[in-house]
Write a protein that holds these residues in place. Sequence first.
Motif, PDB file in Angstrom:
ATOM      1  N   ILE A   5       7.845  84.971  32.320  1.00  0.00           N
ATOM      2  CA  ILE A   5       8.013  86.280  31.696  1.00  0.00           C
ATOM      3  C   ILE A   5       9.474  86.689  31.788  1.00  0.00           C
ATOM      4  O   ILE A   5      10.067  86.669  32.865  1.00  0.00           O
ATOM      5  N   LEU A   6      10.039  87.066  30.643  1.00  0.00           N
ATOM      6  CA  LEU A   6      11.403  87.568  30.579  1.00  0.00           C
ATOM      7  C   LEU A   6      11.353  89.082  30.489  1.00  0.00           C
ATOM      8  O   LEU A   6      10.646  89.636  29.643  1.00  0.00           O
ATOM      9  N   ALA A  15      13.400 100.632  31.060  1.00  0.00           N
ATOM     10  CA  ALA A  15      13.481  99.253  31.529  1.00  0.00           C
ATOM     11  C   ALA A  15      12.773  99.087  32.871  1.00  0.00           C
ATOM     12  O   ALA A  15      12.097  98.083  33.098  1.00  0.00           O
ATOM     13  N   ALA A  16      12.890 100.071  33.749  1.00  0.00           N
ATOM     14  CA  ALA A  16      12.209 100.004  35.050  1.00  0.00           C
ATOM     15  C   ALA A  16      10.695  99.973  34.864  1.00  0.00           C
ATOM     16  O   ALA A  16       9.984  99.257  35.565  1.00  0.00           O
ATOM     17  N   GLU A  17      10.205 100.742  33.893  1.00  0.00           N
ATOM     18  CA  GLU A  17       8.778 100.752  33.575  1.00  0.00           C
ATOM     19  C   GLU A  17       8.363  99.366  33.085  1.00  0.00           C
ATOM     20  O   GLU A  17       7.314  98.848  33.462  1.00  0.00           O
ATOM     21  N   ALA A  18       9.195  98.764  32.237  1.00  0.00           N
ATOM     22  CA  ALA A  18       8.901  97.426  31.715  1.00  0.00           C
ATOM     23  C   ALA A  18       8.895  96.386  32.841  1.00  0.00           C
ATOM     24  O   ALA A  18       8.065  95.487  32.853  1.00  0.00           O
ATOM     25  N   VAL A  19       9.812  96.532  33.782  1.00  0.00           N
ATOM     26  CA  VAL A  19       9.840  95.619  34.931  1.00  0.00           C
ATOM     27  C   VAL A  19       8.528  95.732  35.701  1.00  0.00           C
ATOM     28  O   VAL A  19       7.922  94.721  36.063  1.00  0.00           O
ATOM     29  N   ARG A  20       8.061  96.959  35.926  1.00  0.00           N
ATOM     30  CA  ARG A  20       6.783  97.150  36.636  1.00  0.00           C
ATOM     31  C   ARG A  20       5.638  96.442  35.916  1.00  0.00           C
ATOM     32  O   ARG A  20       4.826  95.758  36.539  1.00  0.00           O
ATOM     33  N   VAL A  21       5.570  96.600  34.603  1.00  0.00           N
ATOM     34  CA  VAL A  21       4.508  95.954  33.827  1.00  0.00           C
ATOM     35  C   VAL A  21       4.666  94.433  33.878  1.00  0.00           C
ATOM     36  O   VAL A  21       3.695  93.702  34.077  1.00  0.00           O
ATOM     37  N   GLY A  22       5.887  93.947  33.724  1.00  0.00           N
ATOM     38  CA  GLY A  22       6.135  92.508  33.795  1.00  0.00           C
ATOM     39  C   GLY A  22       5.727  91.912  35.129  1.00  0.00           C
ATOM     40  O   GLY A  22       5.136  90.836  35.197  1.00  0.00           O
ATOM     41  N   LEU A  23       6.021  92.633  36.200  1.00  0.00           N
ATOM     42  CA  LEU A  23       5.662  92.155  37.541  1.00  0.00           C
ATOM     43  C   LEU A  23       4.148  92.157  37.746  1.00  0.00           C
ATOM     44  O   LEU A  23       3.602  91.236  38.358  1.00  0.00           O
ATOM     45  N   VAL A 102       7.920  88.326  26.538  1.00  0.00           N
ATOM     46  CA  VAL A 102       9.024  89.238  26.812  1.00  0.00           C
ATOM     47  C   VAL A 102       8.400  90.612  27.003  1.00  0.00           C
ATOM     48  O   VAL A 102       7.586  91.049  26.189  1.00  0.00           O
ATOM     49  N   VAL A 103       8.768  91.275  28.094  1.00  0.00           N
ATOM     50  CA  VAL A 103       8.288  92.634  28.354  1.00  0.00           C
ATOM     51  C   VAL A 103       9.509  93.526  28.409  1.00  0.00           C
ATOM     52  O   VAL A 103      10.386  93.328  29.250  1.00  0.00           O
ATOM     53  N   MET A 104       9.583  94.495  27.492  1.00  0.00           N
ATOM     54  CA  MET A 104      10.753  95.365  27.463  1.00  0.00           C
ATOM     55  C   MET A 104      10.381  96.794  27.119  1.00  0.00           C
ATOM     56  O   MET A 104       9.356  97.044  26.499  1.00  0.00           O
ATOM     57  N   GLN A 132       5.393  86.222  22.273  1.00  0.00           N
ATOM     58  CA  GLN A 132       4.831  87.566  22.324  1.00  0.00           C
ATOM     59  C   GLN A 132       5.810  88.517  23.004  1.00  0.00           C
ATOM     60  O   GLN A 132       6.449  88.173  24.006  1.00  0.00           O
ATOM     61  N   VAL A 133       5.911  89.724  22.445  1.00  0.00           N
ATOM     62  CA  VAL A 133       6.746  90.771  23.024  1.00  0.00           C
ATOM     63  C   VAL A 133       5.861  91.978  23.284  1.00  0.00           C
ATOM     64  O   VAL A 133       5.185  92.468  22.384  1.00  0.00           O
ATOM     65  N   THR A 134       5.856  92.434  24.513  1.00  0.00           N
ATOM     66  CA  THR A 134       5.118  93.634  24.890  1.00  0.00           C
ATOM     67  C   THR A 134       6.135  94.744  25.095  1.00  0.00           C
ATOM     68  O   THR A 134       7.077  94.582  25.874  1.00  0.00           O
ATOM     69  N   THR A 135       5.948  95.852  24.377  1.00  0.00           N
ATOM     70  CA  THR A 135       6.832  96.989  24.551  1.00  0.00           C
ATOM     71  C   THR A 135       6.134  98.038  25.421  1.00  0.00           C
ATOM     72  O   THR A 135       4.934  98.261  25.295  1.00  0.00           O
ATOM     73  N   VAL A 136       6.915  98.641  26.289  1.00  0.00           N
ATOM     74  CA  VAL A 136       6.374  99.560  27.287  1.00  0.00           C
ATOM     75  C   VAL A 136       7.051 100.918  27.119  1.00  0.00           C
ATOM     76  O   VAL A 136       8.275 101.004  27.218  1.00  0.00           O
TER      77      VAL A 136
END
Length: 144
Positions: A5-6, A15-23, A102-104, A132-136
């Motif tokens: 996951i990038l 971006a911090a929210e996206a990091v949480r979802v990515g993790l 990609v989660v951003m 796939q790109v997930t937007t948060v």
Amino acid sequence: MYSTILVPTDGSEGAAEAVRVGLTLADRFDAEVHALFVVDERFVATDYDLVVEEAETEAERALDRAGRQGEDAGVAVEKHLRTGLPHEEILDATEDYDADLVVMGKHGRSGLDRFLNVGSVTERVVRRAEVQVTTVPVSQEASE
């Protein structure tokens, strides 16, 4: 389902929210996480060492924050710093790190792109990515 996951970051709350979802996804699928900060080459001139230094300091802070979020979640985060056009570097990174997701954040820091109304980095990545790109969105809690 996902192995790599990038998570691009610019240090913003989005971006911090996206990091949480990515993790969270990485933990669930036992995936690797690559956090990426792109110093926008359009705003950094080599003649201005102070601007470059400031951009790199901001990048280190954002990547360290992503790393700490990973530690808190029990997920290792590889940190990467690149210079270039953000959407292009993110797309190249998906290939370089063999990312399958990609989660951003939907909204990052505002900048010249918004002022000129030429589209956001997220929009460009969503349109051109071959993965796939997930937007948060930024949660109401995080934005207060």
